[in-house]
Design a protein around this motif. Sequence first.
Motif, short mmCIF file in Angstrom:
data_model
loop_
_atom_site.label_atom_id
_atom_site.label_comp_id
_atom_site.label_asym_id
_atom_site.label_seq_id
_atom_site.Cartn_x
_atom_site.Cartn_y
_atom_site.Cartn_z
N HIS A 18 -112.83 65.41 -18.44
CA HIS A 18 -112.62 65.99 -19.77
C HIS A 18 -111.14 66.31 -19.97
O HIS A 18 -110.41 66.55 -19.01
CB HIS A 18 -113.47 67.24 -19.96
CG HIS A 18 -114.92 66.92 -20.24
ND1 HIS A 18 -115.95 67.73 -19.83
CD2 HIS A 18 -115.50 65.87 -20.88
CE1 HIS A 18 -117.10 67.22 -20.21
NE2 HIS A 18 -116.86 66.09 -20.84
N GLY A 19 -110.72 66.35 -21.23
CA GLY A 19 -109.30 66.43 -21.55
C GLY A 19 -108.57 67.62 -20.98
O GLY A 19 -107.37 67.53 -20.68
N ASP A 20 -109.26 68.75 -20.81
CA ASP A 20 -108.59 69.94 -20.29
C ASP A 20 -108.43 69.90 -18.77
O ASP A 20 -107.93 70.85 -18.17
CB ASP A 20 -109.33 71.21 -20.72
CG ASP A 20 -110.79 71.23 -20.31
OD1 ASP A 20 -111.38 70.14 -20.16
OD2 ASP A 20 -111.36 72.33 -20.17
N HIS A 21 -108.83 68.79 -18.16
CA HIS A 21 -108.68 68.63 -16.72
C HIS A 21 -107.76 67.46 -16.35
O HIS A 21 -107.42 67.31 -15.18
CB HIS A 21 -110.05 68.42 -16.06
CG HIS A 21 -110.94 69.61 -16.15
ND1 HIS A 21 -111.17 70.46 -15.10
CD2 HIS A 21 -111.64 70.12 -17.20
CE1 HIS A 21 -111.98 71.43 -15.49
NE2 HIS A 21 -112.28 71.25 -16.76
N VAL A 22 -107.39 66.65 -17.32
CA VAL A 22 -106.58 65.45 -17.03
C VAL A 22 -105.30 65.40 -17.86
O VAL A 22 -104.55 64.43 -17.78
CB VAL A 22 -107.41 64.16 -17.29
CG1 VAL A 22 -108.68 64.16 -16.45
CG2 VAL A 22 -107.74 63.99 -18.77
N GLY A 23 -105.02 66.45 -18.61
CA GLY A 23 -103.91 66.41 -19.55
C GLY A 23 -102.54 66.26 -18.93
O GLY A 23 -101.61 65.77 -19.57
#
Length: 214
Positions: free
Chosen positions: A43-48
């Motif tokens: 998810h985006g909040d883990h790969v940003g």
Amino acid sequence: MYLLLGSERALLLDTGTGHATLRPVVESLLDGQRLIVAHTHSHGDHVGGDGEFDEVVGKSAEDVATYFGIADWPNDVVQLDLGGRVLDIIPIPGHHASHIAVYDRTSKVLFSGDSLYPGRLYVFDWTAFRASMTRLAEFVAAGNPVEWILGAHIELTREPGRDFEMGADKHPDEHELELDAGVLSELAEVLEEAGPDPSRIESDHFIVYPVPAG
């Protein structure tokens, strides 16, 4: 985000939202180890913050399985030796298809990402999530003692079972991050009791929160 250091390699688990510069901080903590960047899930909040780094494990379940050598996803548990520090990589899809947990044999800490933490556990695949939490609880019971479970968020207050409003930018008097192994056992048990149909389940330390398809 968690940085686990071995004598030869280091594992950075998650890179956050990308709104803060991360690499200089990570590099200041390394002592010549080769850095691997992986994610509890994609998810985006883990790969940003991925773009700051050179060696980053891919985002799909297939990418994760290939990198770590998981032949039978999600049933196999494999090991990653950082040099004097062995980690167990445990597939636990349900919140996300690529989700893993990481067990650190040295500290006896289980890193659970978004699958277990003091807050709303968003379940996108109910069947997979129930099976994953059963396997994870069985892994711990099979001689892998857990000192603490560390997830990726806090959404509960110190009042048992009461969460903050979604999107709240302040969390006064929030629940502690650390959970003990009994909370995982409880989660597996209540999911088993709930049966095959998704249902919201409120506990002192988590809220199971099914997300409708589409």
